[in-house]
Scaffold this motif. Structure first.
Motif, PDB file in Angstrom:
ATOM      1  N   PRO A  93     -10.463  -8.461  29.347  1.00 47.54           N
ATOM      2  CA  PRO A  93     -11.473  -7.095  29.198  1.00 47.54           C
ATOM      3  C   PRO A  93     -12.945  -7.562  29.586  1.00 47.54           C
ATOM      4  N   TYR A  95     -16.657  -6.566  28.758  1.00 46.68           N
ATOM      5  CA  TYR A  95     -17.404  -5.730  28.003  1.00 46.68           C
ATOM      6  C   TYR A  95     -18.905  -5.686  28.750  1.00 46.68           C
ATOM      7  N   VAL A 111     -16.829  -0.433  28.529  1.00 46.29           N
ATOM      8  CA  VAL A 111     -15.993  -1.470  28.574  1.00 46.29           C
ATOM      9  C   VAL A 111     -14.597  -0.926  29.595  1.00 46.29           C
ATOM     10  N   GLN A 112     -14.552  -2.004  30.328  1.00 48.43           N
ATOM     11  CA  GLN A 112     -13.481  -1.969  31.323  1.00 48.43           C
ATOM     12  C   GLN A 112     -12.321  -2.927  31.026  1.00 48.43           C
ATOM     13  N   GLN A 113     -11.383  -2.367  30.765  1.00 53.60           N
ATOM     14  CA  GLN A 113     -10.013  -2.960  30.046  1.00 53.60           C
ATOM     15  C   GLN A 113      -9.201  -3.655  31.268  1.00 53.60           C
ATOM     16  N   PRO A 114      -8.510  -4.862  31.013  1.00 53.11           N
ATOM     17  CA  PRO A 114      -7.565  -5.432  31.983  1.00 53.11           C
ATOM     18  C   PRO A 114      -6.832  -4.385  32.794  1.00 53.11           C
ATOM     19  N   ALA A 120      -6.755   0.561  35.148  1.00 52.88           N
ATOM     20  CA  ALA A 120      -7.196  -0.102  33.985  1.00 52.88           C
ATOM     21  C   ALA A 120      -7.750   1.096  33.125  1.00 52.88           C
ATOM     22  N   ASP A 121      -8.060   0.943  31.889  1.00 52.78           N
ATOM     23  CA  ASP A 121      -8.793   1.800  30.954  1.00 52.78           C
ATOM     24  C   ASP A 121     -10.236   1.522  30.912  1.00 52.78           C
ATOM     25  N   SER A 123     -13.768   2.757  29.294  1.00 57.64           N
ATOM     26  CA  SER A 123     -13.978   3.275  27.784  1.00 57.64           C
ATOM     27  C   SER A 123     -15.389   3.484  27.935  1.00 57.64           C
ATOM     28  N   ASN A 132     -14.153   7.223  21.203  1.00 56.84           N
ATOM     29  CA  ASN A 132     -14.019   6.646  22.410  1.00 56.84           C
ATOM     30  C   ASN A 132     -13.706   7.553  23.461  1.00 56.84           C
ATOM     31  N   ILE A 134     -11.673   7.689  26.938  1.00 62.81           N
ATOM     32  CA  ILE A 134     -11.178   6.616  27.799  1.00 62.81           C
ATOM     33  C   ILE A 134     -10.491   7.362  28.936  1.00 62.81           C
ATOM     34  N   SER A 136      -8.107   6.214  32.780  1.00 60.19           N
ATOM     35  CA  SER A 136      -7.438   5.171  33.396  1.00 60.19           C
ATOM     36  C   SER A 136      -7.804   5.289  34.970  1.00 60.19           C
TER      37      SER A 136
END
Length: 301
Positions: A93, A95, A111-114, A120-121, A123, A132, A134, A136
């Motif tokens: 992740p 942040y 936030v950029q998720q894995p 990647a999601d 947010s 939130n 979100i 992809s």
């Protein structure tokens, strides 16, 4: 008639100044804001920015930075934050940034998720799943992206590279507090990125304004070519200052040096090749913008 004219002038003034950030951080060798009034805290590591300029972007490797910024919009007031990001790791992740409290609807962050399966999601975090936004997105390692998040008091939007990714109405964002964090979500730190040109606005920028901000600051071939000519000129100037041999000898030496590297440089202007071979006299080019082509002559056949 005068009232109508004044109204039009006032509207034009507001439109023209809507893209002026209240604070911006260029990270050109320091953590200070552009007006030098505030600074992020921490021991920085600076790297090349998206233009290739040395020590002009901030590297965050599992390390957070924070700054006290009095201009951060409070409660439900309109806001926009934009930033250029290059991900050095996409399996964790990231942040990117945020401010506010860890309470439902009282946070404003990104936030950029894995990555999973190439996507990647992304947010816009408001704290609490219902707060939130979100979406992809495909994500490539070591590629510069410009992110923008906006809120006008009702509509939340996420952009990447000037393109609107998602828009959601009806979410309340009562973000409070004046501490902006990079690399940190509440008390957790997770990030491995390079960050550049962070800008804060007290308006919700329109789709057109976000697109224009991206287009005016993105990298293009002309910019890269101009930087290449500038760097080459600086290098050659330094060499000439150190030693001033005869002109014919300098040309011969440059030819030998270029042949050793196994590379040939070609210079183009307005689509026309103006120099070829080893382009050893690139320092003699007049001021202007050029396209540089480097060819590896030692490539295996």
């Amino acid at each position: 008639m005068k009232k109508i004219l004044l109204t039009l002038l006032f509207v034009n003034f507001l439109t023209a100044n809507a893209q002026n950030p209240v604070q911006e951080f260029n990270f050109n060798g320091n953590l200070n804001s552009a007006d030098n009034t505030i600074s992020f805290l921490g021991t920085p590591v600076f790297v090349n920015d998206r233009m290739g300029s040395p020590k002009s972007a901030l590297r965050l490797t599992n390390k957070a930075y924070q700054a006290v910024i009095g201009e951060l919009p409070q409660d439900n007031k309109p806001k926009t934050i934009s930033v250029w990001v290059k991900f050095n790791a996409i399996n964790i992740p990231n942040y990117i940034l945020g401010y506010g409290a860890a309470v439902n609807g009282q946070y404003f962050g990104l936030v950029q998720q894995p990555v999973t399966g190439g996507s990647a999601d992304l947010s816009l975090v408001g704290w609490g799943d219902t707060n939130n936004v979100i979406v992809s997105v495909p994500l490539v390692k070591e590629t510069w992206y410009m992110y923008s998040i906006t809120y006008d008091g009702n509509v939340s939007k996420i952009y990447r590279n000037g393109e609107l990714l998602k828009s959601v109405e009806g979410i309340k964002r009562s973000a409070k507090g004046y501490i902006l964090n990079l690399g940190k979500l509440n008390t957790s730190t997770s990030i491995n990125t390079d960050i550049d040109d962070l800008r804060l606005y007290t308006v919700a920028m329109t789709d057109e304004q976000v697109r224009e901000a991206y287009n005016s600051s993105k990298v293009n071939d002309v910019t890269v070519a101009e930087a290449a000519v500038s760097n080459s000129s600086t290098l050659n100037t330094s060499k000439k200052t150190a030693a001033v041999p005869a002109k014919t000898s300098a040309s011969a030496d440059n030819t030998i040096e270029t042949n050793k590297t196994g590379k040939r440089i070609e210079v183009f202007s307005q689509g026309r090749q103006i120099m070829s071979a080893n382009a050893s006299n690139i320092i003699d080019l007049p001021e202007g913008t050029y396209l540089i082509k480097v060819i590896n002559t030692n490539a295996k056949k």
